[in-house]
Design a protein around this motif. Structure first.
Motif, PDB file in Angstrom:
ATOM      1  N   LEU A  60      -7.138  10.277 -10.736  1.00  0.00           N
ATOM      2  CA  LEU A  60      -6.545  10.487  -9.422  1.00  0.00           C
ATOM      3  C   LEU A  60      -7.147   9.528  -8.403  1.00  0.00           C
ATOM      4  CD1 LEU A  60      -6.358  14.381  -9.090  1.00  0.00           C
ATOM      5  CD2 LEU A  60      -4.712  12.822 -10.124  1.00  0.00           C
ATOM      6  N   PRO A  61      -6.369   9.142  -7.408  1.00  0.00           N
ATOM      7  CA  PRO A  61      -6.889   8.238  -6.369  1.00  0.00           C
ATOM      8  C   PRO A  61      -7.934   8.938  -5.502  1.00  0.00           C
ATOM      9  CG  PRO A  61      -4.479   8.307  -6.350  1.00  0.00           C
ATOM     10  CD  PRO A  61      -4.944   9.427  -7.218  1.00  0.00           C
ATOM     11  N   THR A  62      -8.685   8.110  -4.782  1.00  0.00           N
ATOM     12  CA  THR A  62      -9.612   8.671  -3.794  1.00  0.00           C
ATOM     13  C   THR A  62      -9.003   8.707  -2.409  1.00  0.00           C
ATOM     14  OG1 THR A  62     -11.865   8.550  -2.961  1.00  0.00           O
ATOM     15  CG2 THR A  62     -10.684   6.472  -3.157  1.00  0.00           C
ATOM     16  N   ARG A  63      -7.953   7.917  -2.182  1.00  0.00           N
ATOM     17  CA  ARG A  63      -7.287   7.911  -0.884  1.00  0.00           C
ATOM     18  C   ARG A  63      -5.781   7.923  -1.109  1.00  0.00           C
ATOM     19  NH1 ARG A  63      -7.431   1.810   1.720  1.00  0.00           N
ATOM     20  NH2 ARG A  63      -6.019   0.862   0.209  1.00  0.00           N
ATOM     21  N   PHE A  64      -5.077   8.436  -0.122  1.00  0.00           N
ATOM     22  CA  PHE A  64      -3.629   8.554  -0.195  1.00  0.00           C
ATOM     23  C   PHE A  64      -3.036   8.077   1.127  1.00  0.00           C
ATOM     24  CE2 PHE A  64      -5.572  11.812  -2.803  1.00  0.00           C
ATOM     25  CZ  PHE A  64      -4.875  11.737  -4.009  1.00  0.00           C
ATOM     26  N   THR A  65      -1.789   7.663   1.081  1.00  0.00           N
ATOM     27  CA  THR A  65      -1.113   7.368   2.333  1.00  0.00           C
ATOM     28  C   THR A  65      -0.980   8.657   3.137  1.00  0.00           C
ATOM     29  OG1 THR A  65       1.143   7.803   1.573  1.00  0.00           O
ATOM     30  CG2 THR A  65       0.234   5.595   1.135  1.00  0.00           C
ATOM     31  N   LEU A  66      -0.683   8.527   4.411  1.00  0.00           N
ATOM     32  CA  LEU A  66      -0.564   9.711   5.260  1.00  0.00           C
ATOM     33  C   LEU A  66       0.559  10.621   4.800  1.00  0.00           C
ATOM     34  CD1 LEU A  66      -1.215   8.145   8.780  1.00  0.00           C
ATOM     35  CD2 LEU A  66      -2.860   8.976   7.078  1.00  0.00           C
ATOM     36  N   ASP A  67       1.510  10.064   4.059  1.00  0.00           N
ATOM     37  CA  ASP A  67       2.585  10.874   3.490  1.00  0.00           C
ATOM     38  C   ASP A  67       2.200  11.512   2.162  1.00  0.00           C
ATOM     39  OD1 ASP A  67       4.350  10.405   5.579  1.00  0.00           O
ATOM     40  OD2 ASP A  67       5.129   8.572   4.679  1.00  0.00           O
ATOM     41  N   GLY A  68       0.989  11.214   1.668  1.00  0.00           N
ATOM     42  CA  GLY A  68       0.498  11.868   0.462  1.00  0.00           C
ATOM     43  C   GLY A  68       0.876  11.198  -0.834  1.00  0.00           C
ATOM     44  N   VAL A  69       1.237   9.923  -0.791  1.00  0.00           N
ATOM     45  CA  VAL A  69       1.569   9.207  -2.022  1.00  0.00           C
ATOM     46  C   VAL A  69       0.465   8.202  -2.328  1.00  0.00           C
ATOM     47  CG1 VAL A  69       4.036   9.512  -1.647  1.00  0.00           C
ATOM     48  CG2 VAL A  69       2.923   7.419  -0.859  1.00  0.00           C
ATOM     49  N   ASP A  70       0.441   7.734  -3.581  1.00  0.00           N
ATOM     50  CA  ASP A  70      -0.539   6.723  -3.965  1.00  0.00           C
ATOM     51  C   ASP A  70      -0.258   5.423  -3.221  1.00  0.00           C
ATOM     52  OD1 ASP A  70      -1.007   8.755  -5.737  1.00  0.00           O
ATOM     53  OD2 ASP A  70      -0.912   7.516  -7.539  1.00  0.00           O
ATOM     54  N   GLY A  71      -1.314   4.721  -2.862  1.00  0.00           N
ATOM     55  CA  GLY A  71      -1.133   3.415  -2.249  1.00  0.00           C
ATOM     56  C   GLY A  71      -0.665   2.394  -3.260  1.00  0.00           C
ATOM     57  N   ASP A  72      -0.127   1.288  -2.773  1.00  0.00           N
ATOM     58  CA  ASP A  72       0.375   0.257  -3.679  1.00  0.00           C
ATOM     59  C   ASP A  72      -0.550  -0.955  -3.749  1.00  0.00           C
ATOM     60  OD1 ASP A  72       0.794  -0.790  -1.181  1.00  0.00           O
ATOM     61  OD2 ASP A  72       2.978  -0.925  -1.354  1.00  0.00           O
ATOM     62  N   ASP A  73      -1.762  -0.843  -3.189  1.00  0.00           N
ATOM     63  CA  ASP A  73      -2.729  -1.928  -3.307  1.00  0.00           C
ATOM     64  C   ASP A  73      -3.935  -1.438  -4.105  1.00  0.00           C
ATOM     65  OD1 ASP A  73      -3.369  -0.153  -1.311  1.00  0.00           O
ATOM     66  OD2 ASP A  73      -4.242  -1.637   0.022  1.00  0.00           O
ATOM     67  N   ASP A  74      -4.671  -2.377  -4.680  1.00  0.00           N
ATOM     68  CA  ASP A  74      -5.827  -2.025  -5.494  1.00  0.00           C
ATOM     69  C   ASP A  74      -6.927  -1.423  -4.628  1.00  0.00           C
ATOM     70  OD1 ASP A  74      -4.653  -2.941  -7.820  1.00  0.00           O
ATOM     71  OD2 ASP A  74      -5.448  -4.974  -7.592  1.00  0.00           O
ATOM     72  N   TRP A  75      -7.615  -0.428  -5.173  1.00  0.00           N
ATOM     73  CA  TRP A  75      -8.750   0.169  -4.476  1.00  0.00           C
ATOM     74  C   TRP A  75      -9.727   0.671  -5.515  1.00  0.00           C
ATOM     75  CZ3 TRP A  75      -9.491  -0.873   0.402  1.00  0.00           C
ATOM     76  CH2 TRP A  75     -10.533  -0.236   1.086  1.00  0.00           C
ATOM     77  N   TRP A  76     -10.914   1.074  -5.031  1.00  0.00           N
ATOM     78  CA  TRP A  76     -11.955   1.603  -5.918  1.00  0.00           C
ATOM     79  C   TRP A  76     -11.708   3.092  -6.067  1.00  0.00           C
ATOM     80  CZ3 TRP A  76     -12.485  -1.677  -1.760  1.00  0.00           C
ATOM     81  CH2 TRP A  76     -12.847  -2.988  -2.064  1.00  0.00           C
TER      82      TRP A  76
END
Length: 366
Positions: free
Chosen positions: A97-113
Motif C-alpha cells: 500500500l502507498p504511504t501517501r494518497f491524493t486528496l481524493d484518496g487515489v494512488d499517485g501517478d508519480d514514483d515515491w518511497w
C-alpha cells in the motif's frame, strides 16, 4: 503563556481547517512542489490529533473517515497481499500500500518511497485517541480499521522506509513503535474479529520482544534502526505518545535524554546527524515531540522552551515551516534541494498540528 502563543494556536487552527480538503484529507503542504495535492497518513494523523484537542471534532472526524475509506477501498488488495505472504511468497515493495494518497484518496501517478508502515499504525493510534477524547465512535470506519490491522499484523516484521522515507533495507524502531501503538489502539475500538484481535496481539508481543532484544543500544536508549547505534528524532514518539517505552521507563527516559543530547540545539531538534535534506536543518515538529515528552515527564519549563522555539520559527504571517535554514548540519547540500524542489515547505501542516498538541499539553488554548 504569551499572546503570541495564543495567536499561533488560532492561526494553526485556521490554516489546518481552511486547507482541509472537502474529502477530509489534510494536504501535507499546499504549495510545496513535491507534496502539493497529497496527504500522508502519518502527517494527517498528528494534524488530526492537534485539532481534535482544540475542539475541531468535525474536522478530525472527516480525516479519520477519509483514512478509513482509503484503506477500506483497498481491503481486497490487503487480503490478497496477506494470502500471498501466508503462502510463503515474497511480496515486492512496489505492490504494498502507498504511504501517501491524493486528496481524493487515489494512488499517485508519480514514483515515491511508498512502503511505509508507520503511518498506518499512527492512524489507528490517532483514531483511538480521538474516539476516547470525545466519547463517540467515528461512523463507518470499521472496514478500514480491520483492513489496516490485517495489513500491519502480516507485515510489521519487514524492513520498510522510515518516517523520512529513507533506508527501505532496515527495520526502524520508530516504525515498530507506531505499529505497536496502532495495533494496541485498534484492539480498544471494539470492531475487530476474534482472529484479528489474536493476530494484533501476536504482532504486539513480537514487536516488544524484537525491540527489547535488538532495538536497545548499550547505552540503554532506543536505536534508529535494528543494528545501529545512531539515534533519530522520530524515536521520541516511541516514548510519548506511542508508549513503547513510556516516560517513566528507564529506556524511555534514556531515549529522550540521548535524542536531546545528540540532536537538540537551542530549542530545535535535528532529524539525525547524517541529514543532508535542505542542508540538514532543525524541524519544528520534532521540537513539538521533545516538548511533548518533557511535558508528560513533568518538565514544564523545558516543554515551554520547545513551544517558544517553535513559535519563533513562524513567518511574519504565522506559518510554520518544515525545517529552518540556520545551524545546518550540511550547509553545502542546501542549494541542490532548492534547485530540485524550491523553497522549504511552508506552511507544513504537520508542524502546525504539533504546535497545537504541545500547546494543549501546556494548557494553551484559544
Amino acid at each position: 503563556m504569551s499572546g503570541e502563543s495564543l495567536s499561533l494556536v488560532a492561526h494553526s487552527l485556521d490554516v489546518i481547517t481552511r486547507l482541509q480538503s472537502p474529502t477530509g484529507a489534510y494536504p501535507a503542504s499546499p504549495t510545496f512542489s513535491a507534496y502539493r495535492g497529497y496527504s500522508w497518513l502519518r502527517d494527517g494523523s498528528f494534524i488530526a490529533e492537534g485539532v481534535s484537542r482544540h475542539g475541531d471534532v468535525a474536522g478530525a472526524d472527516a480525516f479519520h473517515a477519509w483514512c478509513a475509506r482509503v484503506v477500506g477501498d483497498r481491503a481486497g488488495q490487503v487480503d490478497a497481499l496477506v494470502a500471498r505472504a501466508a503462502r510463503g511468497e515474497a511480496v515486492p515493495v512496489s505492490e504494498m500500500l502507498p504511504t501517501r494518497f491524493t486528496l481524493d484518496g487515489v494512488d499517485g501517478d508519480d514514483d515515491w518511497w511508498d512502503f511505509q508502515l508507520d503511518g498506518y499504525g499512527t492512524w489507528l493510534w490517532a483514531l483511538r485517541e480521538h474516539v476516547a477524547r470525545h466519547g463517540r465512535m467515528v461512523p463507518a470506519v470499521e472496514k478500514g480499521v480491520r483492513a489496516t490491522v490485517r495489513y500491519l499484523a502480516a507485515f510489521w516484521h519487514l524492513p520498510c522506509y522510515d518516517w523520512w522515507e529513507e533506508h527501505v533495507e532496515h527495520r526502524h524502531v520508530a516504525t515498530l513503535g507506531a505499529v505497536h501503538a496502532g495495533l494496541r489502539a485498534a484492539a480498544g475500538l471494539g470492531v475487530l474479529s476474534a482472529a484479528e484481535e489474536a493476530a494484533a496481539a501476536q504482532a504486539v508481543a513480537g514487536i516488544e520482544a524484537l525491540v527489547a532484544r535488538e532495538g536497545v543500544a548499550d547505552g540503554g536508549h532506543l536505536r534508529k534502526w535494528l543494528g545501529s547505534d545512531a539515534v533519530d528524532g522520530s524515536l521520541l514518539a516511541c516514548v510519548e505518545p506511542f508508549g513503547l517505552y513510556p516516560a517513566g521507563h528507564p529506556v524511555g527516559e534514556a531515549t529522550v535524554a540521548e535524542v536531546e543530547r545528540r540532536l537538540a540545539m537551542e530549542g530545535g531538534v535535528y532529524r539525525f546527524l547524517a541529514d543532508t535534506f535542505y542542508g540538514g536543518g532543525r524541524w519544528p515538529l520534532l521540537s513539538g515531540f521533545l516538548g511533548w515528552n518533557h511535558a508528560r515527564a513533568g518538565r514544564t519549563a523545558e516543554a515551554r522552551r520547545c513551544l517558544e522555539w517553535m513559535a519563533a520559527q513562524a513567518t511574519p504571517e504565522g506559518d510554520l515551516p518544515e525545517q529552518v535554514p540556520d545551524l545546518l548540519l550540511a550547509p553545502e547540500r542546501r542549494q541542490e534541494w532548492l534547485d530540485r524542489w524550491g523553497p522549504v515547505a511552508t506552511p507544513l501542516l504537520w508542524s502546525h498540528g504539533m504546535y497545537l498538541i504541545l500547546a494543549d499539553e501546556l494548557g494553551v488554548r484559544t
